[in-house]
Design a protein around this motif. Structure first.
Motif, PDB file in Angstrom:
ATOM      1  N   LEU A  31       0.828  -1.201   0.000  1.00 40.18           N
ATOM      2  CA  LEU A  31       0.000   0.000   0.000  1.00 40.18           C
ATOM      3  C   LEU A  31       0.867   1.257   0.000  1.00 40.18           C
ATOM      4  O   LEU A  31       0.505   2.264  -0.614  1.00 40.18           O
ATOM      5  N   ARG A  32       2.013   1.188   0.670  1.00 43.75           N
ATOM      6  CA  ARG A  32       2.915   2.354   0.669  1.00 43.75           C
ATOM      7  C   ARG A  32       3.290   2.735  -0.760  1.00 43.75           C
ATOM      8  O   ARG A  32       3.394   3.913  -1.095  1.00 43.75           O
ATOM      9  N   HIS A  33       3.515   1.741  -1.606  1.00 38.04           N
ATOM     10  CA  HIS A  33       3.871   2.049  -2.996  1.00 38.04           C
ATOM     11  C   HIS A  33       2.774   2.851  -3.682  1.00 38.04           C
ATOM     12  O   HIS A  33       3.049   3.861  -4.345  1.00 38.04           O
ATOM     13  N   TRP A  34       1.520   2.442  -3.520  1.00 38.43           N
ATOM     14  CA  TRP A  34       0.433   3.130  -4.224  1.00 38.43           C
ATOM     15  C   TRP A  34       0.162   4.514  -3.641  1.00 38.43           C
ATOM     16  O   TRP A  34      -0.418   5.361  -4.322  1.00 38.43           O
ATOM     17  N   CYS A  35       0.603   4.759  -2.411  1.00 44.34           N
ATOM     18  CA  CYS A  35       0.494   6.111  -1.861  1.00 44.34           C
ATOM     19  C   CYS A  35       1.283   7.099  -2.715  1.00 44.34           C
ATOM     20  O   CYS A  35       0.886   8.262  -2.859  1.00 44.34           O
ATOM     21  N   ARG A  36       2.385   6.641  -3.274  1.00 46.35           N
ATOM     22  CA  ARG A  36       3.177   7.514  -4.143  1.00 46.35           C
ATOM     23  C   ARG A  36       2.334   7.966  -5.336  1.00 46.35           C
ATOM     24  O   ARG A  36       2.289   9.144  -5.676  1.00 46.35           O
ATOM     25  N   ALA A  37       1.639   7.026  -5.981  1.00 49.64           N
ATOM     26  CA  ALA A  37       0.807   7.363  -7.130  1.00 49.64           C
ATOM     27  C   ALA A  37      -0.399   8.202  -6.721  1.00 49.64           C
ATOM     28  O   ALA A  37      -0.841   9.079  -7.470  1.00 49.64           O
ATOM     29  N   LEU A  38      -0.946   7.929  -5.528  1.00 45.66           N
ATOM     30  CA  LEU A  38      -2.134   8.627  -5.066  1.00 45.66           C
ATOM     31  C   LEU A  38      -1.835  10.012  -4.503  1.00 45.66           C
ATOM     32  O   LEU A  38      -2.756  10.759  -4.161  1.00 45.66           O
ATOM     33  N   GLY A  39      -0.546  10.337  -4.378  1.00 40.70           N
ATOM     34  CA  GLY A  39      -0.174  11.643  -3.834  1.00 40.70           C
ATOM     35  C   GLY A  39      -0.497  11.780  -2.367  1.00 40.70           C
ATOM     36  O   GLY A  39      -0.888  12.853  -1.900  1.00 40.70           O
ATOM     37  N   ALA A  40      -0.349  10.691  -1.621  1.00 42.29           N
ATOM     38  CA  ALA A  40      -0.698  10.684  -0.196  1.00 42.29           C
ATOM     39  C   ALA A  40       0.375   9.927   0.578  1.00 42.29           C
ATOM     40  O   ALA A  40       1.210   9.232  -0.002  1.00 42.29           O
ATOM     41  N   PHE A  41       0.339  10.088   1.901  1.00 39.99           N
ATOM     42  CA  PHE A  41       1.170   9.235   2.754  1.00 39.99           C
ATOM     43  C   PHE A  41       0.261   8.198   3.406  1.00 39.99           C
ATOM     44  O   PHE A  41      -0.959   8.370   3.449  1.00 39.99           O
ATOM     45  N   PRO A  42       0.822   7.095   3.900  1.00 40.63           N
ATOM     46  CA  PRO A  42      -0.020   6.060   4.513  1.00 40.63           C
ATOM     47  C   PRO A  42      -0.661   6.564   5.806  1.00 40.63           C
ATOM     48  O   PRO A  42       0.035   6.858   6.774  1.00 40.63           O
ATOM     49  N   PHE A  43      -1.956   6.700   5.806  1.00 34.00           N
ATOM     50  CA  PHE A  43      -2.678   7.087   7.013  1.00 34.00           C
ATOM     51  C   PHE A  43      -3.856   6.139   7.207  1.00 34.00           C
ATOM     52  O   PHE A  43      -4.295   5.467   6.275  1.00 34.00           O
ATOM     53  N   TYR A  44      -4.366   6.102   8.425  1.00 37.24           N
ATOM     54  CA  TYR A  44      -5.328   5.062   8.802  1.00 37.24           C
ATOM     55  C   TYR A  44      -6.756   5.459   8.417  1.00 37.24           C
ATOM     56  O   TYR A  44      -7.568   5.840   9.260  1.00 37.24           O
ATOM     57  N   HIS A  45      -7.029   5.347   7.133  1.00 40.52           N
ATOM     58  CA  HIS A  45      -8.336   5.721   6.612  1.00 40.52           C
ATOM     59  C   HIS A  45      -8.745   4.704   5.543  1.00 40.52           C
ATOM     60  O   HIS A  45      -7.957   4.368   4.656  1.00 40.52           O
ATOM     61  N   ARG A  46      -9.980   4.270   5.630  1.00 41.77           N
ATOM     62  CA  ARG A  46     -10.441   3.215   4.725  1.00 41.77           C
ATOM     63  C   ARG A  46     -10.516   3.675   3.270  1.00 41.77           C
ATOM     64  O   ARG A  46     -10.398   2.854   2.359  1.00 41.77           O
ATOM     65  N   LYS A  47     -10.713   4.977   3.007  1.00 44.90           N
ATOM     66  CA  LYS A  47     -10.765   5.437   1.630  1.00 44.90           C
ATOM     67  C   LYS A  47      -9.406   5.315   0.947  1.00 44.90           C
ATOM     68  O   LYS A  47      -9.322   5.008  -0.248  1.00 44.90           O
TER      69      LYS A  47
END
Length: 344
Positions: free
Chosen positions: A86-102
């Protein structure tokens, strides 16, 4: 020991004076709001401690390459937020890993599509109720041609989504400049209106490699309508294509649920029944994985208000992997369906 001057400090208890019922109810409502806020304070502090420990948060490294996780149909969980995939896809999503279901929903859809070899140039994808989500841009950055759809803005059912800034009417809100330039994006992403409750016949032509929706099928009015949408969307796919949908899961699998209304809650038994219906049509839902060792974030159920700042002493960011929907404990679940050859 004589009390002496201390006697004047000791007050006799006053006779209890009961407030009027309306006053008492208002007091209870205020105290309930303060209690919710106090719990959110503790949960938000827990999140910060996990960030400080390097389990998630803005300081964790984001892998440049995707990593295999062997995902099947699956419920949202804390361990996924803290995982390398999931950390990898955070890069594409423009986000950092945070505890949210969305965040989990978007990462889950991308991970499944990558694992199934679908994030490649030449693939064709169809997204439903896309609103302003980042997935069309993420797919296009991998060379996938995307048709993004949402409910016609003139439809009365779109009013709430428009009012909350979640409705889509074109490609402009879907563009993400950190993923590609505008010309490359425009060459691959198109938009049109489409009603999930009555899919246009020309979309059900069996020509797509990918269909997806992110937490949309639970808003069609009933459990049955949500399942009927999944079945209809399979007719948009070629044999061997893949459908990935996320929706709301009632974690109380044996009790009552919300079966009708603006938001419905699926239970395990409903998803298993859907898998059987799809199998009868020649398709295959990947096994449903709901069993995992719950961690602390998996046991916290967030209560409204959610992230709108209307809490007594300021906005907070508690974990939001679980939440109360109409008093039912719920989370996100993703289903993955492989399209087979439909029966004649």
């Amino acid at each position: 020991m004589p009390l002496g001057p201390l006697r004047s400090l000791i007050r006799r208890p006053r006779r209890a004076v009961l407030p009027q019922p309306a006053t008492w109810l208002r007091q209870q409502a205020r105290e309930a709001a303060l209690l919710r806020w106090s719990v959110k304070v503790l949960a938000a502090d827990l999140v910060q401690r996990h960030y400080a420990a390097g389990l998630a948060g803005p300081a964790v490294p984001l892998p440049e390459a995707p990593q295999q996780a062997g995902l099947s149909s699956r419920s949202c969980r804390q361990a996924d937020i803290e995982s390398p995939w999931l950390r990898h896809w955070c890069r594409a999503l423009g986000a950092f890993p945070f505890y949210h279901r969305k965040l989990w929903e978007a990462g889950f859809i991308l991970q499944v599509l990558w694992e199934q070899g679908m994030l490649q140039p030449g693939r064709r994808a169809l997204g439903f109720a896309v609103g302003r989500e980042p997935l069309p841009a993420c797919l296009a950055s991998r060379g996938v041609a995307v048709l993004a759809t949402d409910l016609d803005a003139r439809d009365s059912r779109a009013r709430d989504w428009i009012a909350t800034g979640q409705h889509g009417t074109g490609t402009d809100p879907l563009f993400r400049p950190h993923l590609s330039d505008r010309a490359a994006f425009d060459a691959l992403v198109r938009f049109r209106a489409a009603d999930m409750a009555a899919l246009p016949a020309d979309l059900q032509d069996g020509s797509r490699d990918i269909v997806w929706s992110a937490c949309a099928m639970e808003h069609l009015g009933s459990l049955e309508r949500g399942m009927a949408f999944v079945e209809a969307a399979m007719r948009c796919l070629r044999p061997g294509g893949i459908a990935v949908h996320t929706t709301e899961l009632n974690l109380d699998g044996s009790g009552r649920t919300l079966a009708r209304g603006g938001t419905v809650l699926f239970q395990q038994r409903h998803l298993e029944a859907l898998a059987a219906r799809l199998a009868a049509q020649g398709h295959r839902m990947l096994p449903l994985d709901l069993a995992h060792a719950p961690q602390i974030m998996d046991q916290y159920v967030d209560l409204p208000p959610f992230e709108d700042g209307r809490v007594p002493l300021g906005p907070l960011s508690p974990p939001h992997l679980r939440l109360s929907v109409g008093g039912h404990p719920a989370t996100s679940v993703g289903i993955v369906v492989m399209a087979g050859q439909p029966p004649p």
